[in-house]
Design a protein around this motif. Structure first.
Motif, PDB file in Angstrom:
ATOM      1  N   ALA A  43       0.769  -1.058  -0.083  1.00 18.66           N
ATOM      2  CA  ALA A  43       0.068  -0.035  -0.033  1.00 18.66           C
ATOM      3  C   ALA A  43       0.856   1.103  -0.192  1.00 18.66           C
ATOM      4  CB  ALA A  43      -1.058  -0.012   1.275  1.00 18.66           C
ATOM      5  N   ASN A  44       1.829   1.260   0.854  1.00 16.32           N
ATOM      6  CA  ASN A  44       2.591   2.384   0.718  1.00 16.32           C
ATOM      7  C   ASN A  44       3.639   2.592  -0.257  1.00 16.32           C
ATOM      8  OD1 ASN A  44       1.866   2.662   3.570  1.00 16.32           O
ATOM      9  ND2 ASN A  44       3.724   2.062   4.501  1.00 16.32           N
ATOM     10  N   GLY A  45       4.092   1.561  -0.751  1.00 17.20           N
ATOM     11  CA  GLY A  45       5.042   1.271  -1.849  1.00 17.20           C
ATOM     12  C   GLY A  45       4.419   2.143  -3.256  1.00 17.20           C
ATOM     13  N   THR A  46       3.018   1.567  -3.383  1.00 15.37           N
ATOM     14  CA  THR A  46       2.156   1.751  -4.716  1.00 15.37           C
ATOM     15  C   THR A  46       2.008   3.096  -4.560  1.00 15.37           C
ATOM     16  OG1 THR A  46       1.454  -0.450  -4.429  1.00 15.37           O
ATOM     17  CG2 THR A  46       0.286   1.068  -5.955  1.00 15.37           C
ATOM     18  N   SER A  75      -3.320  -3.347  -6.178  1.00 17.13           N
ATOM     19  CA  SER A  75      -2.336  -4.020  -5.612  1.00 17.13           C
ATOM     20  C   SER A  75      -2.363  -4.614  -4.363  1.00 17.13           C
ATOM     21  CB  SER A  75      -0.937  -3.077  -6.007  1.00 17.13           C
ATOM     22  OG  SER A  75      -1.222  -2.097  -5.168  1.00 17.13           O
ATOM     23  N   THR A  76      -3.066  -3.692  -3.412  1.00 16.16           N
ATOM     24  CA  THR A  76      -3.158  -4.089  -1.957  1.00 16.16           C
ATOM     25  C   THR A  76      -4.075  -5.272  -1.836  1.00 16.16           C
ATOM     26  OG1 THR A  76      -2.712  -1.878  -1.312  1.00 16.16           O
ATOM     27  CG2 THR A  76      -3.360  -3.436   0.286  1.00 16.16           C
ATOM     28  N   THR A  77      -4.980  -5.373  -2.733  1.00 18.12           N
ATOM     29  CA  THR A  77      -5.786  -6.415  -2.613  1.00 18.12           C
ATOM     30  C   THR A  77      -5.090  -7.724  -3.122  1.00 18.12           C
ATOM     31  OG1 THR A  77      -7.810  -5.015  -3.081  1.00 18.12           O
ATOM     32  CG2 THR A  77      -8.019  -7.338  -3.432  1.00 18.12           C
ATOM     33  N   LEU A  78      -4.564  -7.422  -4.097  1.00 15.68           N
ATOM     34  CA  LEU A  78      -3.830  -8.836  -4.894  1.00 15.68           C
ATOM     35  C   LEU A  78      -2.581  -9.350  -3.878  1.00 15.68           C
ATOM     36  CD1 LEU A  78      -2.953  -7.615  -8.528  1.00 15.68           C
ATOM     37  CD2 LEU A  78      -4.692  -9.477  -7.761  1.00 15.68           C
TER      38      LEU A  78
END
Length: 279
Positions: free
Chosen positions: A91-94, A113-116
């Protein structure tokens, strides 16, 4: 030459931000993992062994206080820590990369992306906890677990429902909460304390999502535990018997994971960005 220098500085700035994101994720996961580990163990044991939830919470909390080193180095703690460290890191990196590249859909990309990452890791966590605590035998209490013969159709249905459950939770925590923070009207108090709005939404929105996802959670559990054909109305009636109490427990459980954990992640992230001289 000047353009190349600017690109190098920009790349270094992004790398510093990502380093801060990783440190924030690790610190936040360490902060929330003890409570989540205790709660998840008590819930699994209640479901599989019909044990009192309050008794389990009290017993495991006291065990953690008496033997903190054993608790921290145990497999369940490592599993929970890995789950939330991975979730916060992605979450942070994205968000950092998306904002640095000025991508308009950064919020939705962060959610996707966090969900994946979170959903399959959460499923792995649930399976491991079930393996560790859900197959125990308590001879002194006359409890004997029987192996469940899986039915692929019911398993797929339960998995799809759990997927929807986790997607709603992740969307509420990482996408809806920040948007609602921006939508809160300004006031003199909020203007003087700019961090209050995200704290309010990060604590309340994850809890409110449980009102939506708890019926899904109960239905998914029912499909998993009762893998045989029955009228939908009967299944819904049976699965929602403990809706009120389960919703309350899940609201409490979500607070350390995505409420306090989300706030801590925001604060740690800001702190580490400043530490690495990143504005």
């Amino acid at each position: 030459m000047h353009h190349a220098l600017q690109e190098a500085q920009s790349s270094n700035g992004i790398l510093q931000r990502l380093t801060g994101d990783l440190c924030a994720a690790a610190a936040s996961a360490t902060l929330v993992s003890p409570a989540v580990t205790i709660i998840d163990r008590a819930i699994v044991e209640q479901t599989s062994l019909n044990q009192s939830l309050l008794r389990g919470l009290r017993t495991h909390a006291l065990e953690a206080l008496r033997n903190p080193a054993r608790f921290v180095y145990s497999a369940p703690f490592r599993i929970i820590w890995t789950l939330y460290a991975a979730t916060y890191t992605v979450a942070n990196g994205t968000d950092t990369i998306g904002n640095s590249m000025m991508i308009p859909a950064t919020g939705m990309i962060t959610f996707a992306s966090t969900t994946l990452v979170n959903v399959p890791t959460a499923v792995w966590k649930d399976v491991r906890f079930a393996q560790i605590y859900g197959t125990l035998t308590h001879a002194c209490e006359g409890i004997q677990k029987k192996p469940l013969v899986p039915n692929r159709s019911f398993m797929r249905g339960a998995t799809a429902i759990f997927l929807l459950r986790d997607c709603v939770t992740i969307f509420g925590c990482f996408t809806l909460a920040p948007r609602l923070a921006d939508a809160i009207p300004e006031s003199n108090f909020l203007a003087a304390h700019p961090n209050v709005k995200p704290v309010i939404t990060q604590l309340t929105v994850p809890m409110l999502t449980q009102v939506v996802v708890t019926p899904l959670h109960l239905l998914g559990l029912d499909l998993y535990m009762r893998q045989y054909t029955m009228p939908l109305a009967d299944r819904l009636t049976q699965s929602q018997r403990y809706l009120a109490s389960t919703t309350m427990v899940r609201c409490i459980r979500i607070l350390p994971a995505f409420g306090f954990g989300g706030v801590a992640n925001l604060e740690f992230r800001s702190l580490f960005h400043k530490t690495f001289d990143v504005s």
